[in-house]
Every structure is written in structure tokens, then in C-alpha cells.
Scaffold this motif. Structure first.
Motif: not given
Length: 293
Positions: A54-56, A185-190
Motif C-alpha cells: 500500500a505504501l509503495r 486500520g485503513s490503507g497501509w495501517t490495516y
């Protein structure tokens, strides 16, 4: 103090070492601008792979998929495959790497240089300084994500100090008051939410769940009650907080960096284990690496 506790509180120093001496290589191996990448892992590494993907992709470096090394995954003409494995000995990860077609670049992120996975890879991002003795992973995955975020252009230079302050404060949670723990979490924090819940299951043999933030309303909310602690990592949706609190559950809404919150969540897992008289470093039925005959 258990070994896990020492490894958790060592994270600020480990993060500083990572940023000071390993950022350049991490950037070279993790960005690969324009490349389509598959990231594989098992357990903690699978959740970290989801966060990394998700981050990349959101940083604009290219299409990035994450998958479990232990599950069949479709091939999409990837330019490179990254395999995450602290020990470098996980059987399913080795088998997955061996299935990568010839000519596709392979990169292994590991804590052990002379491991089967490292020997098979084209390139290795070695994080041996972040390796740990405990079965339960803490500082290795957070160090990798810190380096990844730095590689993708985030200014994470203040996070070691932030983590040091956070880990120096009392946890401020009455562990005995709860029997049910949920991370959202949502996005990369999931991926972080999944990892935080896994820590509680591993270290404390306690009831812990994880869900995408807004999906929690779609069924799982029915289980929440006064014995539930629901911890939101990252983005907070205020209307959801109100819905959760209406069940009698306690909500923790993170105000710090999500990676620092994960370190705090690791402390909660240790606290639950100690309350139950368990050794968080040697969970029941688990070993440091899954090696199959």
C-alpha cells in the motif's frame, strides 16, 4: 522484564541505526520505480507485506501486490519479487521463491545473512542488527517499514524520538478490564492492525481481532461490549467511534505515528501475557521459524 519487552523498548535505537546506515540500500532495493512488484511473506511478514504494498503504490513507484507465501498466488508478469523473512528459513517462503520464473529479479529482506532464502536471492536487504531472539516478532518488522517509508520519501527522522517518548510512558490501559481486543486500520495501517492483533494471539493466547476501519460496522461490531478494547491505528472516523462506544466498548484513537502505535500495541500484548502468567517470548505451539520436513 522479558526479552520481548527489551526488544520492544530497543526500537528507537534500532530505528536510528537503520536510518543512519541502511537507508541508501533500502531505497535502491525497495523503490524500483516503474516496476511491477510482488511482495510475499508468512505470518507477521504477510501483514507487513500488505502495508509495504500500500505504501509503495500510493507513493507512485509502481503496481505492488502482496500475498501469503503459503497460499497460491496468481502470476502477473512481475518485474521483481520481494520475500520477507526474519529467519530466512521459512519453508513456504523458500518454496515460493523457488517458484518465481527465471529472469525475474528476487530480493530477500531477512535478519540472517547465511540463510537459505538469502542464498537463493539476487539481492538481500540484511537487517541483522534488528534481528531478535524471541519467537514473537517486534522490532524487525517495524524497522523494515520505517526504512520503506524513508525510501518512499517520507520524513521519518523524528520517529525514533517519538517512539522513545511513547515507550517511556506508562501504557495507561487497565489490562485486567478487558477480555476482547480489536485493532482497526485503513490503507497501509490495516496491515499494522492485523499485526497488532496477531501479537496478542501469539504472546497472550487472548481473543484479538483486526478489521479494515469502516468494515467494522459490517458485522463484527455485534461482538463488542464493555469488555472490549477497540484500538484504531491511523485514520479515525468519528462516527464509527460513536457507534463503537455505544456498545459499551472502550476506544483508543491513536494520536501518534502509526508505527509508534504498533510498538505500543506490542507492549499491550506483553502486558496481557504477563497478567495471564505466560511467557510472551515462547508462545504455545509456535517456533521462531516454520521449517517443514
Amino acid at each position: 522484564m522479558t526479552l520481548t519487552s527489551r526488544e520492544i523498548t530497543s526500537q528507537p535505537a534500532i530505528w536510528r541505526e537503520a536510518l543512519a546506515g541502511h537507508s541508501e540500500r533500502a531505497t535502491a532495493l525497495l523503490t524500483l520505480p516503474g516496476s511491477r512488484i510482488l511482495v510475499l511473506g508468512c505470518g507477521t511478514s504477510a501483514f507487513v507485506a500488505e502495508s509495504f504494498a500500500a505504501l509503495r503504490e500510493s507513493a507512485g513507484f509502481g503496481e505492488t501486490d502482496a500475498a501469503y507465501a503459503s497460499e497460491p498466488w496468481p502470476w502477473r508478469n512481475y518485474d521483481a519479487v520481494i520475500v520477507l523473512s526474519r529467519s530466512g528459513t521459512t519453508t513456504e517462503a523458500i518454496d515460493a521463491l523457488d517458484r518465481v520464473p527465471a529472469g525475474v529479479r528476487t530480493i530477500v529482506v531477512t535478519g540472517v545473512a547465511d540463510s537459505p532464502l538469502a542464498d537463493r536471492a539476487d539481492d538481500v536487504l540484511l537487517l541483522d542488527f534488528a534481528d531478535e531472539e524471541s519467537v514473537v516478532q517486534t522490532r524487525f518488522p517495524t524497522t523494515f517499514l520505517l526504512l520503506a517509508r524513508a525510501a518512499f520519501g517520507e520524513d521519518v527522522s523524528a520517529l525514533p524520538d517519538e517512539a522513545e517518548k511513547a515507550l517511556g510512558r506508562p501504557l495507561d490501559i487497565d489490562v485486567a478490564a478487558f477480555s476482547h481486543f480489536v485493532y482497526l486500520g485503513s490503507g497501509w495501517t490495516y496491515g499494522l492492525a492485523q499485526e497488532a492483533a496477531l501479537k496478542i494471539r501469539e504472546a497472550a493466547q487472548a481473543w484479538a481481532e483486526s478489521y479494515p476501519l469502516l468494515d467494522y460496522r459490517h458485522g463484527p461490531l455485534a461482538v463488542a461490549d464493555s469488555r472490549s478494547l477497540v484500538w484504531i491505528i491511523g485514520r479515525v472516523e468519528r462516527s464509527l467511534v460513536a457507534d463503537i462506544e455505544s456498545t459499551g466498548a472502550t476506544v483508543v484513537s491513536g494520536v501518534g505515528d502509526p508505527l509508534v502505535e504498533l510498538a505500543d500495541a506490542q507492549r499491550l500484548a506483553v502486558a496481557i501475557a504477563e497478567l495471564r502468567g505466560l511467557d510472551p517470548d515462547s508462545p504455545r505451539n509456535l517456533t521462531r521459524s516454520i521449517v517443514l520436513s
